[in-house]
Design an enzyme around this catalytic site. Structure first.
Site, mmCIF file in Angstrom:
data_model
loop_
_atom_site.group_PDB
_atom_site.id
_atom_site.type_symbol
_atom_site.label_atom_id
_atom_site.label_comp_id
_atom_site.label_asym_id
_atom_site.label_seq_id
_atom_site.Cartn_x
_atom_site.Cartn_y
_atom_site.Cartn_z
ATOM 1 N N LEU A 10 0.814 -1.217 0.000
ATOM 2 C CA LEU A 10 0.000 0.000 0.000
ATOM 3 C C LEU A 10 0.854 1.275 0.000
ATOM 4 C CD1 LEU A 10 -2.707 -1.189 2.539
ATOM 5 C CD2 LEU A 10 -3.062 -0.757 0.096
ATOM 6 N N GLU A 82 -7.205 -6.233 4.232
ATOM 7 C CA GLU A 82 -6.164 -6.965 4.959
ATOM 8 C C GLU A 82 -6.715 -8.217 5.657
ATOM 9 O OE1 GLU A 82 -3.244 -6.332 4.357
ATOM 10 O OE2 GLU A 82 -2.912 -4.202 4.125
#
Length: 156
Positions: A10, A82
């Site tokens: 990310l 996640e």
């Protein structure tokens, strides 16, 4: 609003960075580059070459990453992305600010070297051999390790 520390796919320049600024996921603002105050093992594992931060404080390196201010919608998206709580858990950790760039409204600008806290996604379960894998201070999908991340859309 919450502060989130990202250390893997990310981050800027990494395969999932675009997800941080997809307005459909919520609002995000880059605040700072930072590193964990404690050492943690950061490993690349699974057949998809996913970066995992293992919850073994004191081992590995002080991990480099980025702090973002996110709204509740983005935090909810990140939790789902996640796979909290099965793959990762969202944990509050202490970070040392390297460079504060953001101008978060209503927040004091942190100086380099100061300590702050943010949420980080730490692996909840992992294979017994993962702690003995090579550890990284900073993750780069395109690094010399040759373990390029397999994006979700390309997985079987």
């Amino acid at each position: 609003m919450a502060h989130v520390f990202v250390y893997g796919t990310l981050k800027k320049g990494q395969p999932n960075f675009y997800r941080m600024f997809d307005r459909a996921n919520g609002k995000t603002e880059f605040l700072a580059s930072a590193c964990t105050t404690q050492k943690y093992p950061l490993v690349i594992a699974s057949k998809y070459n996913i970066p995992f931060l293992l919850n073994i404080p004191g081992q590995g390196h002080r991990v480099q990453g980025e702090i973002y201010k996110v709204d509740y919608q983005m935090l909810k998206f990140l939790d789902a992305f996640e796979k909290v709580p099965t793959m990762y858990q969202r944990t509050l950790v202490e970070l040392e600010v390297k460079e504060w760039v953001g101008e978060a409204e209503g927040e004091e600008r942190a100086s380099a070297g100061s300590i702050t806290k943010a949420f980080v996604y730490i692996a909840t379960e992992y294979q017994p051999d993962w702690p003995s894998r090579p550890n990284y201070e900073s993750y780069d999908s395109y690094g010399d390790h040759g373990l390029e991340y397999v994006i979700r859309e390309a997985r079987d």
